[in-house]
Design a protein around this motif. Sequence first.
Motif, PDB file in Angstrom:
ATOM      1  N   GLY A 181       0.834  -1.191   0.000  1.00 16.42           N
ATOM      2  CA  GLY A 181       0.000   0.000   0.000  1.00 16.42           C
ATOM      3  C   GLY A 181       0.864   1.234   0.000  1.00 16.42           C
ATOM      4  N   ASP A 182       0.342   2.312   0.546  1.00 20.79           N
ATOM      5  CA  ASP A 182       1.076   3.566   0.667  1.00 20.79           C
ATOM      6  C   ASP A 182       1.724   3.594   2.051  1.00 20.79           C
ATOM      7  OD1 ASP A 182       1.999   6.147   0.934  1.00 20.79           O
ATOM      8  OD2 ASP A 182       0.251   7.059  -0.012  1.00 20.79           O
ATOM      9  N   PRO A 183       3.045   3.408   2.139  1.00 19.75           N
ATOM     10  CA  PRO A 183       3.686   3.353   3.466  1.00 19.75           C
ATOM     11  C   PRO A 183       3.469   4.621   4.277  1.00 19.75           C
ATOM     12  CG  PRO A 183       5.172   2.520   1.766  1.00 19.75           C
ATOM     13  CD  PRO A 183       4.009   3.146   1.059  1.00 19.75           C
ATOM     14  N   ASP A 184       3.376   5.776   3.615  1.00 21.30           N
ATOM     15  CA  ASP A 184       3.186   7.028   4.353  1.00 21.30           C
ATOM     16  C   ASP A 184       1.843   7.049   5.083  1.00 21.30           C
ATOM     17  OD1 ASP A 184       5.630   7.956   3.479  1.00 21.30           O
ATOM     18  OD2 ASP A 184       4.799   8.992   1.731  1.00 21.30           O
ATOM     19  N   LEU A 185       0.851   6.351   4.534  1.00 19.15           N
ATOM     20  CA  LEU A 185      -0.463   6.322   5.161  1.00 19.15           C
ATOM     21  C   LEU A 185      -0.634   5.162   6.139  1.00 19.15           C
ATOM     22  CD1 LEU A 185      -2.787   7.109   2.099  1.00 19.15           C
ATOM     23  CD2 LEU A 185      -2.084   8.684   3.922  1.00 19.15           C
ATOM     24  N   LEU A 186       0.043   4.040   5.876  1.00 22.03           N
ATOM     25  CA  LEU A 186      -0.246   2.813   6.618  1.00 22.03           C
ATOM     26  C   LEU A 186       0.766   2.485   7.704  1.00 22.03           C
ATOM     27  CD1 LEU A 186      -1.381   0.546   3.634  1.00 22.03           C
ATOM     28  CD2 LEU A 186      -2.814   1.784   5.268  1.00 22.03           C
ATOM     29  N   ASP A 187       1.999   2.979   7.612  1.00 18.93           N
ATOM     30  CA  ASP A 187       2.972   2.699   8.669  1.00 18.93           C
ATOM     31  C   ASP A 187       2.547   3.414   9.941  1.00 18.93           C
ATOM     32  OD1 ASP A 187       4.628   0.952   7.412  1.00 18.93           O
ATOM     33  OD2 ASP A 187       6.028   2.464   6.681  1.00 18.93           O
TER      34      ASP A 187
ATOM     35  N   GLY B  41       4.126   3.254  12.947  1.00 19.89           N
ATOM     36  CA  GLY B  41       5.208   3.612  13.848  1.00 19.89           C
ATOM     37  C   GLY B  41       5.285   2.767  15.099  1.00 19.89           C
ATOM     38  N   PHE B  42       4.532   1.657  15.153  1.00 24.08           N
ATOM     39  CA  PHE B  42       4.516   0.793  16.338  1.00 24.08           C
ATOM     40  C   PHE B  42       5.054  -0.601  16.020  1.00 24.08           C
ATOM     41  CE2 PHE B  42       1.209   3.951  17.244  1.00 24.08           C
ATOM     42  CZ  PHE B  42       1.605   4.378  18.499  1.00 24.08           C
ATOM     43  N   ASP B  43       5.975  -0.683  15.075  1.00 24.18           N
ATOM     44  CA  ASP B  43       6.616  -1.951  14.722  1.00 24.18           C
ATOM     45  C   ASP B  43       5.607  -3.000  14.269  1.00 24.18           C
ATOM     46  OD1 ASP B  43       9.161  -0.955  15.352  1.00 24.18           O
ATOM     47  OD2 ASP B  43       8.916  -1.484  17.461  1.00 24.18           O
ATOM     48  N   GLY B  44       4.563  -2.567  13.569  1.00 27.20           N
ATOM     49  CA  GLY B  44       3.613  -3.508  13.004  1.00 27.20           C
ATOM     50  C   GLY B  44       4.178  -4.141  11.740  1.00 27.20           C
ATOM     51  N   PRO B  45       3.399  -4.989  11.064  1.00 25.45           N
ATOM     52  CA  PRO B  45       3.877  -5.606   9.825  1.00 25.45           C
ATOM     53  C   PRO B  45       4.290  -4.543   8.813  1.00 25.45           C
ATOM     54  CG  PRO B  45       1.829  -6.638  10.554  1.00 25.45           C
ATOM     55  CD  PRO B  45       2.035  -5.442  11.412  1.00 25.45           C
ATOM     56  N   ARG B  46       5.392  -4.793   8.162  1.00 28.33           N
ATOM     57  CA  ARG B  46       5.916  -3.825   7.201  1.00 28.33           C
ATOM     58  C   ARG B  46       4.948  -3.662   6.030  1.00 28.33           C
ATOM     59  NH1 ARG B  46      11.501  -4.336   3.612  1.00 28.33           N
ATOM     60  NH2 ARG B  46      11.127  -2.490   2.316  1.00 28.33           N
ATOM     61  N   VAL B  47       4.830  -2.432   5.542  1.00 26.61           N
ATOM     62  CA  VAL B  47       4.016  -2.133   4.371  1.00 26.61           C
ATOM     63  C   VAL B  47       4.946  -1.866   3.196  1.00 26.61           C
ATOM     64  CG1 VAL B  47       2.306  -0.590   3.352  1.00 26.61           C
ATOM     65  CG2 VAL B  47       2.164  -1.170   5.788  1.00 26.61           C
ATOM     66  N   PHE B  48       4.840  -2.681   2.156  1.00 25.88           N
ATOM     67  CA  PHE B  48       5.638  -2.495   0.954  1.00 25.88           C
ATOM     68  C   PHE B  48       4.926  -1.520   0.017  1.00 25.88           C
ATOM     69  CE2 PHE B  48       6.880  -6.515   2.723  1.00 25.88           C
ATOM     70  CZ  PHE B  48       8.260  -6.566   2.528  1.00 25.88           C
ATOM     71  N   ASP B  49       5.703  -0.716  -0.669  1.00 30.24           N
ATOM     72  CA  ASP B  49       5.138   0.321  -1.534  1.00 30.24           C
ATOM     73  C   ASP B  49       4.470  -0.304  -2.750  1.00 30.24           C
ATOM     74  OD1 ASP B  49       4.531   2.539  -3.047  1.00 30.24           O
ATOM     75  OD2 ASP B  49       6.450   3.535  -2.690  1.00 30.24           O
ATOM     76  N   TYR B  50       3.153  -0.086  -2.887  1.00 28.02           N
ATOM     77  CA  TYR B  50       2.438  -0.700  -4.005  1.00 28.02           C
ATOM     78  C   TYR B  50       2.713  -0.014  -5.338  1.00 28.02           C
ATOM     79  CZ  TYR B  50      -1.389   2.760  -3.159  1.00 28.02           C
ATOM     80  OH  TYR B  50      -2.141   3.889  -2.989  1.00 28.02           O
ATOM     81  N   ALA B  51       3.416   1.104  -5.304  1.00 27.87           N
ATOM     82  CA  ALA B  51       3.821   1.757  -6.549  1.00 27.87           C
ATOM     83  C   ALA B  51       4.999   1.029  -7.202  1.00 27.87           C
ATOM     84  CB  ALA B  51       4.183   3.214  -6.298  1.00 27.87           C
TER      85      ALA B  51
END
Length: 293
Positions: free
Chosen positions: A151-157, A159-169
């Motif tokens: 997804g969009d890491p800027d929107l979905l991260d 900051g609490f060490d959750g599952p990493r979000v890879f950039d869908y772009a």
Amino acid sequence: MRKTEPRGVYLAVGWQRPMPGTAFPAPIPAMRKCGGAIHARDIRDAKRTVARGFWPGARPMPPPPRAETGDNAAPRRHDQHRASGRREKVFSQRKVAQLLVRLIEIDPPIWRRLLVPSDWTLAKLHRVLQATFGWTDAHLHEFHIGGLRYGDPDLLDDGFDGPRVFDYADVRLLDFLGQPDPVFVYVYDFGDNWQHEIRIEAWPEVETAPKQAQCLDGARARPPEDVGGPWSYGDFLEAIRDPEHDDHASNLRWAGGHFDPEWFDLEVINKDLRNAMRSNAARRLHQPKPKKG
């Protein structure tokens, strides 16, 4: 000028097993020194190399030979890269992905069959799905592929060490080419949790490069925004079908005064798709009302 990695740095490739119901193995690239892996000079090329199907056990690519001079000199790497890029561009332009998308946990099914340019990224596919189902893009969204989040890491991260979000772009539909029966999931509105199963049915060739997505077929209207998810949608339908129901009037107002669960207008949907990539495109909040007379 291209940024290059120091000589002797290689790409070690790992793959995560696909989750049940999916067929796309998620690449896990890591840059480290090792002698028996795929050579890479920059991170971008490395990611693309992984996404195109190098599997564990593939023959490693040796470091590039030293440049030679004279008439017998081998083509330089950037010349080969340009030629490969031209071939890939022509190939991707002649292909589209035929997708079957359906909302999970709803019966009878709400579905769309789409043609989408194969070189479009998941970021663009997000806009296509919003337009073809008539969502308003008012909530968060992400893709689930092989157990990973895109997804969009800027929107979905968070900051609490959750599952990493890879950039869908960074992921294109073309990257699924060659995978058997690719299936992945698009999630919209984490509260209502609308899950869309996306299946790549075919890779039809076209004469000219497509500039936009197209809906071929489908059935039924998407549920109203913020109705509460698949289970609450059933309660909503029950209320609007019964004029004596306590929530009949309020639910109709919530849906804009009219709602037909069997509504599907191919012309209207393709008009929305033609405007899908425009940031200032007007979005329909509710289902079109039937014309009087």
